[in-house]
Design a protein around this motif. Structure first.
Motif, PDB file in Angstrom:
ATOM      1  N   VAL A  53       8.741  50.768 -28.352  1.00 52.23           N
ATOM      2  CA  VAL A  53       7.499  50.172 -27.682  1.00 52.23           C
ATOM      3  C   VAL A  53       6.821  49.308 -28.476  1.00 52.23           C
ATOM      4  O   VAL A  53       6.306  48.189 -28.197  1.00 52.23           O
TER       5      VAL A  53
ATOM      6  N   LEU B 197       8.538  46.747 -20.952  1.00 43.01           N
ATOM      7  CA  LEU B 197       7.434  47.495 -21.019  1.00 43.01           C
ATOM      8  C   LEU B 197       7.336  48.408 -19.948  1.00 43.01           C
ATOM      9  O   LEU B 197       6.843  49.334 -19.787  1.00 43.01           O
TER      10      LEU B 197
ATOM     11  N   LEU C 235      10.082  51.103 -20.110  1.00 37.54           N
ATOM     12  CA  LEU C 235       9.706  52.130 -20.939  1.00 37.54           C
ATOM     13  C   LEU C 235       8.422  52.767 -20.818  1.00 37.54           C
ATOM     14  O   LEU C 235       8.371  54.089 -21.400  1.00 37.54           O
ATOM     15  N   ALA C 236       7.444  52.334 -19.971  1.00 36.92           N
ATOM     16  CA  ALA C 236       6.408  53.242 -19.550  1.00 36.92           C
ATOM     17  C   ALA C 236       6.598  54.258 -18.848  1.00 36.92           C
ATOM     18  O   ALA C 236       5.903  55.466 -18.860  1.00 36.92           O
TER      19      ALA C 236
ATOM     20  N   SER D 299       7.420  56.980 -21.323  1.00 39.35           N
ATOM     21  CA  SER D 299       6.443  57.177 -22.367  1.00 39.35           C
ATOM     22  C   SER D 299       5.282  58.265 -22.260  1.00 39.35           C
ATOM     23  O   SER D 299       5.391  58.594 -21.090  1.00 39.35           O
TER      24      SER D 299
ATOM     25  N   ARG E 202       0.892  54.689 -22.980  1.00 37.97           N
ATOM     26  CA  ARG E 202       0.652  53.777 -21.952  1.00 37.97           C
ATOM     27  C   ARG E 202      -0.797  53.304 -22.069  1.00 37.97           C
ATOM     28  O   ARG E 202      -1.118  52.127 -22.071  1.00 37.97           O
TER      29      ARG E 202
ATOM     30  N   ILE F 138       0.229  50.066 -24.558  1.00 38.87           N
ATOM     31  CA  ILE F 138       0.759  49.075 -23.384  1.00 38.87           C
ATOM     32  C   ILE F 138      -0.438  48.247 -22.639  1.00 38.87           C
ATOM     33  O   ILE F 138      -0.426  47.107 -22.525  1.00 38.87           O
TER      34      ILE F 138
END
Length: 935
Positions: free
Chosen positions: A612, A635, A638-639, A642, A647, A651
């Motif tokens: 990330v 993103l 992948l969030a 995560s 986050r 992010i």
């Protein structure tokens, strides 16, 4: 930043006294400190470079460090400058010269009559010795380039000034002062500065950095090199947490620039050669005067990247000697064991979040006790702060006083990577299998930010599999389609070349390839498992059995597909695991064959933050809008895997910065991704309680007036999600305040801790009460009791029982008053939030522009969520009157049809009476609409 160019740099890095042009050029510099004597030297010898600032940390007394930029190319480099006295006469080596003690060196301050810390003057050195140092620098550069040591960043260029400086107080005409320059590539940050910079390093990032440091040091030792001064200031980091060992100086051949051994009774050598001048302020003034100086202030601590940097001493104890030591026991050269001790200090500072492992006084104490670490006054307490037990044991072993008992870097690496004793390895296997090859490719190839995003998309499926344990086939296929087949083929070809699977230059042999593929096919057919369906040899056999078995196979295929979908989305469905447990054993075994190798989080799941962070550091610098779109899609996926901290702290700020991009498609995607990521956050710290009113809502408010329709449509679709998430944040903070207030009214054993928590969470409540009420609210019964006794002292003396009843009654009144105040604050913030969202809704519903219908349809898509946010009164006042007017929009039948489709969601909120009174008459008019789709 390319190791492939090191050979070219090596050819240009010869000792040349007349290398630079002597023409006068005016150099514009953003750094201008008249007290810096090196500034005039750099301006004279590097006329085509701009001095941006003096580097802190790294500006010691031996060398001054600057960040410079080339005027034409814009390349940023790090320049280290020092002044040497060079003896131009060729002296023959005498017997006295050969017997020079190891503690002396070419730059020893003891060789000079006085030490001038500002100019860095020290003892003289011959031209032969200087040429030997040049050859050693060239050998180091060539050796590291040849062996692909991508984690080590040596000096790539160096030269001696062609100008002769003033000779000072020296009357010897054969000794002249020359300025020596060392240049290397610039890194994003040093480890010392990154530790104290937000967002702070997570434990997974620290482990990854530690893994790279140990691997780089192991590589250096296997090449026969030693660092000699390993500190957090001499470790560089890229924006994606790639590690580079810096300041690799020649330590063999002739006299070294830094001494191998130091005297323990005189700190002048250590001050001159190893003490970091971290007390340099922003204007370049030096505030560090000696080892006994007091700690610098907080601003200087932040600028120096770790605080007390001028006092840190990570040298091995055996490098300090005294007069009573036997000359045979004094080390003559650096050893890997010395670097291992410094490595232990660096790792301790890393896992202590910037707290120095030891200073010169601690090292001298450790050296005097001649015992274990347990006998030291501060080291045992610092070691206990390292959370990982195996990493703590490794650091403790590295700091062994006896160098013979320390292991080499490779042995430490094996022990930290292996599973033993029932504990999980601190260094997960995904570091070596995924992230190390990725870092190597980024280091050795000159890749643009857009190319890095493409590489991240190509590695998405593999990274998720190695870290989280999920095989996201759908996501991998999606990103491969986005990248394109040509780039995918080139990427696979490069991987094959790197692994040696493809040999360039061989003749193609189609016939041989066909025969080989045929043999492989036959082998695969022979090795495959027998099918469960046995076709009958008799054509007239019963077909019912065949149909039944075929139907069973089709059901198994459906179970496989369903199982894969459930596994891919298990992070959002809390009840999925219960569903899987309730399945029959045959179905469970069948679905497991289609799932990824691991269920739930794996020991490497926390390492996903590394991937990330790589995307976050790259997406800001991409040039093509398509690369930013792919990066945001990465993103968003992948969030889901995560943590909330990733986050919220990583992010979300990056996506918010993209909201102001110049490309409309990027802005449109950014608001959609931002709303989705915020909706996934479940837990957040109290410091982020005002995240929406003070940050998010202010940053997205400009999108409602965006000139591009696509952006406004995406914003309308995200309004309901943003409003619901903001309300959830507000409700959570309100519940925490009420809970802490109730806990504060009840005395407990941890009064101080509870009161401090409530005080931080309810500052607004404190100011609204008098001292007595505030003390009671903060859980301080002694203070409350004291104030109450002063106010009612006479009544207590007359009737204690009556006073006790009154006190209990006042406590109830206080508790109710506190609750009422918290509720009033909640209602205040909630009304402000509703008012802001209502302004957005009214602005959209009353828009009469040409394409306003698209905005209204986007708002209706999630109207049920928006109704839940406003509640009954809000819907009756804001939503219902506005949306019913859509039936009057005669030019767009799609808007009228969308309203009729979503009206039931509004009716659920307003109730039966309002529906019969307001909604039904409007629906009756829609029944006679001109368009059939509306009817």
């Amino acid at each position: 930043n390319n190791n492939n160019n090191n050979n070219n740099n090596n050819n240009n890095s010869t000792l040349n006294y007349a290398r630079l042009s002597k023409r006068s050029t005016v150099m514009i510099s953003s750094y201008n400190n008249p007290n810096d004597p090196m500034l005039s030297h750099i301006t004279r010898d590097l006329p085509h470079h701009i001095i941006e600032r003096k580097q802190v940390p790294g500006s010691g007394r031996l060398m001054s460090t600057y960040r410079i930029r080339h005027v034409e190319s814009g390349a940023v480099m790090v320049l280290k400058v020092m002044v040497l006295r060079i003896d131009t006469t060729k002296r023959k080596k005498t017997e006295e010269g050969d017997k020079t003690t190891p503690a002396s060196s070419a730059a020893s301050p003891s060789a000079s009559s006085s030490i001038n810390n500002n100019k860095g003057e020290y003892g003289s050195i011959t031209e032969d010795e200087l040429k030997t140092q040049n050859e050693e620098l060239s050998r180091i550069l060539e050796l590291l380039a040849k062996n692909d040591a991508y984690n080590i960043l040596p000096y790539q260029s160096w030269f001696v000034s062609s100008y002769t400086d003033s000779n000072g107080n020296n009357n010897d005409q054969n000794v002249v002062e020359k300025t020596i320059y060392l240049l290397r590539s610039h890194t994003y940050a040093t480890l010392s500065s990154r530790i104290v910079t937000r967002p702070f390093l997570s434990n997974s990032e620290k482990m990854f950095i530690a893994h790279q440091i140990i691997s780089a040091l192991d590589k250096m030792h296997r090449l026969g090199l030693c660092h000699g001064h390993l500190t957090c200031e001499n470790i560089g980091l890229s924006s994606w947490n790639g590690v580079f060992l810096l300041d690799v100086l020649p330590l063999a051949g002739g006299r070294a620039i830094r001494p191998v051994t130091l005297t323990d009774d005189d700190p002048s050598d250590w001050i001159h050669f190893f003490q970091e001048r971290s007390g340099v302020t922003e204007d370049g003034n030096d505030t560090t005067s000696g080892v006994n100086d007091s700690t610098t202030n907080s601003n200087q601590r932040f600028n120096s990247g770790g605080g007390n940097g001028e006092k840190k001493c990570y040298l091995a104890p055996e490098r300090f000697t005294n007069k009573s030591d036997d000359l045979a026991t004094i080390p003559k050269k650096l050893t890997p064991a010395m670097d291992i001790f410094s490595l232990g200090c660096v790792l301790m500072e890393l896992f202590l979040n910037g707290e120095p492992a030891m200073d010169l006084g601690d090292l001298m104490e450790y050296r005097r006790i001649q015992g274990s670490i347990a006998d030291h006054s501060t080291l045992p307490q610092k070691l206990l702060k390292i959370e990982s037990g195996r990493m703590r044991a490794a650091v403790r072993h590295m700091l062994n006083l006896d160098p013979e008992k320390r292991l080499n870097a490779g042995e430490y690496l094996k022990r930290l990577m292996g599973n033993g004793g029932g504990t999980v390895a601190p260094l997960p296997p995904c570091h070596k299998s995924v992230f190390f090859p990725l870092m190597k490719r980024l280091r050795n190839e000159v890749l643009s930010p857009d190319a890095r995003i493409a590489i991240a998309a190509m590695n998405y499926e593999r990274v998720v599999l190695e870290t989280v344990g999920l095989k996201d086939i759908e996501g991998g296929t999606y990103f491969r389609k986005l990248i394109g087949t040509s780039i995918v083929k080139l990427y696979k070809l490069d991987d094959a070349k790197e692994k040696g699977d493809i040999k360039i230059g061989e003749d193609d042999n189609p016939k041989g390839d066909n025969e080989k593929s045929k043999q492989n096919l036959e082998a695969n057919v022979d090795d495959r498992e027998p099918m469960s369906v046995q076709f009958p040899q008799n054509p007239s056999a019963n077909l019912d059995t065949l149909l039944e078995e075929t139907e069973n196979l089709l059901q198994q295929i459906e179970l496989i597909t369903a199982g894969r979908d459930e596994f891919l989305h298990c992070h959002t469905e809390d009840h999925t695991e219960q569903k899987l447990e309730s399945e029959s054993s045959s179905q469970r075994s069948t679905s497991e064959s289609a799932k990824s190798p691991s269920k739930g989080p794996t020991p490497s799941s926390d390492a996903l933050i590394l991937f990330v962070q790589f995307i976050l550091s790259t997406i800001r610098h991409t040039q093509r809008p398509s690369s930013k779109l792919i990066g945001m899609q990465l993103l968003l996926r992948l969030a889901k895997y995560s943590t909330d901290d990733v986050r919220l702290q990583r992010i979300v700020p990056t996506i918010v910065s993209i909201l102001h991009d110049i490309d409309a498609s990027v802005r449109s995607m950014a608001i959609t991704v931002l709303a989705s990521v915020l909706a996934q956050i479940d837990q957040f710290p109290p410091s982020d309680a005002q995240l929406f009113p003070r940050y998010i809502l202010k940053e997205v408010s400009h999108l409602i007036n965006d000139p591009v329709l696509m952006v406004r449509v995406s914003f309308c679709e995200s309004i309901a999600i943003l409003a619901e998430t903001a309300l959830r944040f507000l409700d959570t903070c309100h519940a925490i305040k009420l809970y802490e207030t109730v806990e504060g009214d009840t005395p407990s054993e941890e009064e101080d801790t509870a009161s401090s928590v409530i005080k931080n969470a309810m500052e607004s409540v404190e100011s609204a009460f008098e001292d007595t009420a505030a003390a009671k609210l903060l859980g301080s019964p002694m203070m409350t009791q004291s104030n109450t006794m002063n106010a009612k002292d006479n009544k207590r003396k007359q009737n204690d029982a009556s006073d006790l009843r009154k006190e209990e009654k006042s406590d109830d009144v206080l508790s109710s008053s506190t609750t009422a105040l918290i509720r009033s604050d909640y209602e205040k913030y909630f009304s402000e939030l509703q008012e802001l969202v209502a302004r957005w809704v009214v602005s959209i519903t009353t828009d009469t522009s040409t394409y306003a219908s698209a905005l209204k349809q986007a708002l209706l898509k999630d109207i049920s969520r928006l109704c839940h946010f406003f509640g009954h009164d809000g819907v009756m006042a804001c939503i219902l009157p506005q949306v019913l007017a859509f039936l009057n929009h005669r030019r767009d039948w799609q808007l009228r049809a969308a309203l009729c489709k979503h009206l039931p969601s509004i009716c659920v909120m307003v109730g039966r009476a309002a529906t019969e009174q307001f909604v039904v008459p409007c629906v009756e008019t829609a029944l006679v609409d001109d368009e059939e789709m509306v009817i």
